[in-house]
Motif scaffolding. Structure first.
Motif, PDB file in Angstrom:
ATOM      1  N   GLY A 105       0.389  -1.588   0.051  1.00 48.29           N
ATOM      2  CA  GLY A 105       0.084  -0.272  -0.176  1.00 48.29           C
ATOM      3  C   GLY A 105       1.173   1.646   0.160  1.00 48.29           C
ATOM      4  N   ARG A 106       1.983   1.743   0.565  1.00 45.42           N
ATOM      5  CA  ARG A 106       2.842   2.372   0.991  1.00 45.42           C
ATOM      6  C   ARG A 106       3.588   2.367  -0.604  1.00 45.42           C
ATOM      7  NH1 ARG A 106       2.463   0.788   6.172  1.00 45.42           N
ATOM      8  NH2 ARG A 106       4.230  -0.907   6.111  1.00 45.42           N
ATOM      9  N   ALA A 107       3.789   1.643  -1.203  1.00 43.46           N
ATOM     10  CA  ALA A 107       4.554   1.458  -2.404  1.00 43.46           C
ATOM     11  C   ALA A 107       3.252   2.206  -2.906  1.00 43.46           C
ATOM     12  CB  ALA A 107       5.506   0.302  -2.559  1.00 43.46           C
ATOM     13  N   LEU A 108       2.096   1.731  -3.791  1.00 38.13           N
ATOM     14  CA  LEU A 108       1.204   2.752  -4.399  1.00 38.13           C
ATOM     15  C   LEU A 108       1.238   3.789  -3.843  1.00 38.13           C
ATOM     16  CD1 LEU A 108      -1.823  -0.179  -4.860  1.00 38.13           C
ATOM     17  CD2 LEU A 108       0.137   0.030  -6.196  1.00 38.13           C
ATOM     18  N   GLU A 109       1.126   4.221  -2.627  1.00 38.68           N
ATOM     19  CA  GLU A 109       1.059   5.837  -2.498  1.00 38.68           C
ATOM     20  C   GLU A 109       2.297   6.591  -2.028  1.00 38.68           C
ATOM     21  OE1 GLU A 109      -0.898   6.745   1.926  1.00 38.68           O
ATOM     22  OE2 GLU A 109      -1.116   4.134   2.201  1.00 38.68           O
ATOM     23  N   GLN A 110       3.322   5.807  -2.790  1.00 41.19           N
ATOM     24  CA  GLN A 110       4.597   6.739  -2.915  1.00 41.19           C
ATOM     25  C   GLN A 110       4.442   7.206  -4.503  1.00 41.19           C
ATOM     26  OE1 GLN A 110       8.545   4.889  -1.743  1.00 41.19           O
ATOM     27  NE2 GLN A 110       7.084   5.058   0.868  1.00 41.19           N
ATOM     28  N   ALA A 111       4.194   5.762  -5.353  1.00 43.16           N
ATOM     29  CA  ALA A 111       4.277   6.323  -6.785  1.00 43.16           C
ATOM     30  C   ALA A 111       3.389   7.055  -7.042  1.00 43.16           C
ATOM     31  CB  ALA A 111       4.034   4.934  -7.337  1.00 43.16           C
ATOM     32  N   VAL A 112       2.579   7.452  -6.266  1.00 44.39           N
ATOM     33  CA  VAL A 112       1.348   8.251  -6.792  1.00 44.39           C
ATOM     34  C   VAL A 112       0.886  10.361  -6.193  1.00 44.39           C
ATOM     35  CG1 VAL A 112      -0.262   6.919  -7.589  1.00 44.39           C
ATOM     36  CG2 VAL A 112      -0.726   8.042  -5.656  1.00 44.39           C
ATOM     37  N   ALA A 113       2.014  10.155  -5.095  1.00 45.52           N
ATOM     38  CA  ALA A 113       1.680  11.378  -3.934  1.00 45.52           C
ATOM     39  C   ALA A 113       2.580  12.501  -4.625  1.00 45.52           C
ATOM     40  CB  ALA A 113       3.252  10.582  -3.241  1.00 45.52           C
ATOM     41  N   ALA A 114       3.690  12.020  -6.106  1.00 40.94           N
ATOM     42  CA  ALA A 114       4.077  13.591  -6.419  1.00 40.94           C
ATOM     43  C   ALA A 114       3.241  13.704  -7.796  1.00 40.94           C
ATOM     44  CB  ALA A 114       5.260  12.803  -7.119  1.00 40.94           C
ATOM     45  N   VAL A 115       2.248  12.765  -8.046  1.00 37.04           N
ATOM     46  CA  VAL A 115       1.640  13.476  -9.534  1.00 37.04           C
ATOM     47  C   VAL A 115       0.776  14.996  -9.079  1.00 37.04           C
ATOM     48  CG1 VAL A 115      -0.892  12.670 -10.890  1.00 37.04           C
ATOM     49  CG2 VAL A 115       1.339  11.324 -10.228  1.00 37.04           C
ATOM     50  N   PRO A 116       1.344  15.880  -9.938  1.00 29.62           N
ATOM     51  CA  PRO A 116       0.100  17.240  -9.304  1.00 29.62           C
ATOM     52  C   PRO A 116      -1.105  16.998  -9.246  1.00 29.62           C
ATOM     53  CG  PRO A 116       1.977  17.218 -11.456  1.00 29.62           C
ATOM     54  CD  PRO A 116       1.710  16.135 -11.012  1.00 29.62           C
ATOM     55  N   GLY A 117      -1.745  17.381  -8.334  1.00 28.68           N
ATOM     56  CA  GLY A 117      -2.680  17.905  -8.209  1.00 28.68           C
ATOM     57  C   GLY A 117      -3.620  16.506  -7.270  1.00 28.68           C
ATOM     58  N   ARG A 128      -7.073  -9.937  -3.137  1.00 29.53           N
ATOM     59  CA  ARG A 128      -7.456  -9.622  -4.064  1.00 29.53           C
ATOM     60  C   ARG A 128      -7.109  -8.512  -4.326  1.00 29.53           C
ATOM     61  NH1 ARG A 128      -9.953 -13.381  -1.378  1.00 29.53           N
ATOM     62  NH2 ARG A 128      -9.356 -16.135  -1.241  1.00 29.53           N
ATOM     63  N   THR A 129      -7.560  -6.845  -3.584  1.00 27.84           N
ATOM     64  CA  THR A 129      -7.963  -5.710  -3.981  1.00 27.84           C
ATOM     65  C   THR A 129      -7.131  -5.045  -3.617  1.00 27.84           C
ATOM     66  OG1 THR A 129      -9.834  -6.188  -2.791  1.00 27.84           O
ATOM     67  CG2 THR A 129     -10.087  -6.006  -4.964  1.00 27.84           C
ATOM     68  N   ALA A 130      -6.362  -4.198  -4.131  1.00 24.51           N
ATOM     69  CA  ALA A 130      -5.786  -2.868  -3.168  1.00 24.51           C
ATOM     70  C   ALA A 130      -6.635  -1.741  -3.481  1.00 24.51           C
ATOM     71  CB  ALA A 130      -4.199  -3.469  -4.458  1.00 24.51           C
ATOM     72  N   ARG A 131      -7.132  -1.547  -2.910  1.00 24.34           N
ATOM     73  CA  ARG A 131      -8.021   0.340  -3.160  1.00 24.34           C
ATOM     74  C   ARG A 131      -7.175   0.954  -3.037  1.00 24.34           C
ATOM     75  NH1 ARG A 131     -12.718   0.664  -3.268  1.00 24.34           N
ATOM     76  NH2 ARG A 131     -13.924   2.187  -2.689  1.00 24.34           N
ATOM     77  N   LEU A 132      -6.743   2.085  -3.614  1.00 22.33           N
ATOM     78  CA  LEU A 132      -5.903   3.377  -3.903  1.00 22.33           C
ATOM     79  C   LEU A 132      -6.638   4.022  -3.688  1.00 22.33           C
ATOM     80  CD1 LEU A 132      -3.154   4.472  -3.643  1.00 22.33           C
ATOM     81  CD2 LEU A 132      -2.722   4.957  -5.485  1.00 22.33           C
ATOM     82  N   THR A 133      -6.916   5.367  -2.972  1.00 20.05           N
ATOM     83  CA  THR A 133      -8.108   6.491  -2.435  1.00 20.05           C
ATOM     84  C   THR A 133      -7.155   7.903  -2.789  1.00 20.05           C
ATOM     85  OG1 THR A 133      -9.240   5.966   0.116  1.00 20.05           O
ATOM     86  CG2 THR A 133      -9.451   7.660  -1.197  1.00 20.05           C
ATOM     87  N   VAL A 134      -7.715   8.801  -3.420  1.00 21.46           N
ATOM     88  CA  VAL A 134      -6.479   9.831  -3.534  1.00 21.46           C
ATOM     89  C   VAL A 134      -7.547  11.007  -3.420  1.00 21.46           C
ATOM     90  CG1 VAL A 134      -5.563  11.105  -5.235  1.00 21.46           C
ATOM     91  CG2 VAL A 134      -5.210   8.882  -4.996  1.00 21.46           C
ATOM     92  N   ARG A 135      -7.236  11.924  -2.603  1.00 26.56           N
ATOM     93  CA  ARG A 135      -7.807  12.741  -2.625  1.00 26.56           C
ATOM     94  C   ARG A 135      -7.454  14.425  -3.582  1.00 26.56           C
ATOM     95  NH1 ARG A 135      -7.322  11.488   2.727  1.00 26.56           N
ATOM     96  NH2 ARG A 135      -5.099  13.002   2.994  1.00 26.56           N
ATOM     97  N   THR A 136      -8.048  14.662  -3.986  1.00 24.46           N
ATOM     98  CA  THR A 136      -8.083  15.987  -5.088  1.00 24.46           C
ATOM     99  C   THR A 136      -8.804  17.154  -5.219  1.00 24.46           C
ATOM    100  OG1 THR A 136      -6.842  16.860  -7.441  1.00 24.46           O
ATOM    101  CG2 THR A 136      -9.019  15.056  -6.983  1.00 24.46           C
ATOM    102  N   ALA A 137      -7.740  18.447  -5.542  1.00 23.75           N
ATOM    103  CA  ALA A 137      -8.812  19.459  -5.482  1.00 23.75           C
ATOM    104  C   ALA A 137      -9.136  20.241  -6.594  1.00 23.75           C
ATOM    105  CB  ALA A 137      -8.328  21.309  -4.139  1.00 23.75           C
ATOM    106  N   LEU A 138      -8.957  18.854  -7.432  1.00 24.57           N
ATOM    107  CA  LEU A 138      -8.990  19.713  -8.966  1.00 24.57           C
ATOM    108  C   LEU A 138     -10.414  19.438  -9.394  1.00 24.57           C
ATOM    109  CD1 LEU A 138      -5.762  18.151 -10.698  1.00 24.57           C
ATOM    110  CD2 LEU A 138      -6.452  20.123  -9.963  1.00 24.57           C
ATOM    111  N   ARG A 139     -11.330  20.423  -9.996  1.00 25.31           N
ATOM    112  CA  ARG A 139     -12.162  20.184 -10.239  1.00 25.31           C
ATOM    113  C   ARG A 139     -12.856  18.995 -11.928  1.00 25.31           C
ATOM    114  NH1 ARG A 139     -14.608  26.160 -10.843  1.00 25.31           N
ATOM    115  NH2 ARG A 139     -13.670  26.602  -8.570  1.00 25.31           N
ATOM    116  N   ASP A 140     -11.867  19.216 -12.507  1.00 26.15           N
ATOM    117  CA  ASP A 140     -11.313  18.013 -13.758  1.00 26.15           C
ATOM    118  C   ASP A 140     -10.259  17.460 -13.357  1.00 26.15           C
ATOM    119  OD1 ASP A 140     -11.548  16.592 -15.943  1.00 26.15           O
ATOM    120  OD2 ASP A 140     -10.811  18.411 -17.400  1.00 26.15           O
ATOM    121  N   SER A 141     -10.907  15.811 -12.621  1.00 27.64           N
ATOM    122  CA  SER A 141      -9.830  14.960 -12.834  1.00 27.64           C
ATOM    123  C   SER A 141      -9.663  14.257 -13.176  1.00 27.64           C
ATOM    124  CB  SER A 141     -10.119  14.461 -11.051  1.00 27.64           C
ATOM    125  OG  SER A 141     -11.318  14.398 -11.318  1.00 27.64           O
TER     126      SER A 141
END
Lengths: 176, 196
Positions: A105-117, A128-141
């Motif tokens: 889970g932490r590897a997934l979080e690290q991989a996307v933490a630097a994505v702008p937005g 069976r499933t890896a759920r990654l929740t990403v918070r964003t303030a972007l209107r068009d995501s």
């Protein structure tokens, strides 16, 4: 559960050892014909038990409590243990490498933490499933979601798990 | 790929873990049975007259009861002592005996070997901490390795380096053709958000 089992083993083991020896000592005391108790003042409890009938409210409550406790213990011990490590695919027959689920889970979080937005991440990895929740303030995501999905999928593939869980990306919009 | 895709974490005391589970399950079953019996007696399912009897009958007990109770107490004490002693039994291998071809014998300190393995793994790029121990027997030891990766390490790379170099050297040191190993990788939470 292992830790709980260990504590229960120590507590119940000590109680069983002490209680068993004391019980035997009291029996010997009584068999020798000496009046009264040796260590445990059990006379009061014995008197109370002589006054109670099996249908008494207290006796029934104790019975229900014992049954509930036993059921709880039995269910907890018979439940399969959580497998918290995911095995990495390998050619080596003698080596088993595994990654903790939290680590995946932490590897997934690290991989996307630097994505702008991306304002924040949370993950929950099962077998069976890896759920990654990403918070964003972007209107068009839409673009962000594609980017996050791509990076997370690459990170998951990079771990080379023998049976990788399915990736589930969840976008949460927060007020800017 | 053979073998399971998911594992439970390794333990120092596999015997105690198994025994604790069995003993506590049996204890749970006994408690459940005792509780159900008390409820059946109290609710009159085993006869209405029994429900109204005293829990502890008055007057004296038969002559054989007291010795049996005493012996039961001693048996419980003995089993409890065995259970407690078992908690300390680990599967760790402290020393390894190596037999030379000419009949000579060398005793290798297990901790010395695992310390070297730990240092070699910690020297790999991307590794923050490593801890190793040996289990099994001198003739067929097994290596357990727990590796904590640093923020931005590639677990696949570490896995390859460990299986390739480190384990090969450990096999050489132990003069073994095979050294089954189990490697547990953990990735820590990155400290602070990376800037980009």
């Amino acid at each position: 559960m292992r830790g709980v089992d260990r504590v229960l083993a120590l507590v119940l083991g000590l109680a069983g050892l002490g209680g068993g020896v004391l019980l035997a000592a009291e029996v010997v005391q009584a068999l020798l014909g000496r009046p009264g108790h040796l260590v445990v003042p059990y006379e009061g409890a014995a008197r109370w038990l002589r006054e109670q009938t099996w249908s008494g409210a207290w006796v029934l409550a104790v019975g229900a409590g014992l049954a509930a406790l036993g059921l709880l213990l039995l269910a907890a011990e018979l439940a399969p243990r959580r497998r918290t490590l995911l095995v990495v695919a390998t050619e080596e027959p003698d080596v088993v490498t595994a990654v903790t689920r939290g680590g995946v889970g932490r590897a997934l979080e690290q991989a996307v933490a630097a994505v702008p937005g991306v304002d924040g991440t949370r993950s929950r990895v099962g077998r069976r499933t890896a759920r990654l929740t990403v918070r964003t303030a972007l209107r068009d995501s839409t673009e962000l979601e594609a980017q996050v999905r791509e990076r997370a999928a690459a990170a998951l593939a990079g771990l080379g798990l023998a049976a990788a869980p399915a990736l589930d990306v969840d976008l949460q919009r927060v007020a800017a | 790929m053979s073998g399971p895709a998911a594992l439970a974490p390794a333990t120092r005391t596999p015997g105690a873990v198994r025994v604790n589970r069995v003993v506590l399950a049996v204890l749970g079953a006994v408690l459940l049975a005792a509780g159900v019996l008390v409820l059946l007696l109290g609710l009159g399912a085993l006869g209405a007259d029994r429900a109204d009897r005293a829990v502890l009958p008055g007057g004296g007990t038969a002559g054989w009861v007291a010795p049996v109770v005493g012996a039961g107490g001693l048996a419980v004490a003995g089993l409890s002592a065995w259970w407690l002693v078992l908690q300390a039994r680990t599967d760790r291998l402290a020393r390894i005996r190596l037999e030379d071809a000419d009949g000579g014998r060398t005793v290798l300190d297990g901790a010395a070997l695992t310390r070297v393995v730990e240092e070699e793994v910690e020297a790999l790029p991307g590794v923050a901490r490593a801890s190793a121990h040996l289990s099994g027997t001198s003739a067929a030891p097994r290596l357990h390795l727990r590796v904590r990766l640093a923020g931005r390490a590639d677990p696949g790379e570490v896995h390859r380096a460990v299986t390739g170099e480190v384990l090969a050297r450990a096999r050489e040191a132990l003069e073994l053709d095979r050294l089954p190993a189990r490697v547990e990788l953990d990735l820590p939470r990155a400290t602070g958000r990376p800037l980009s």
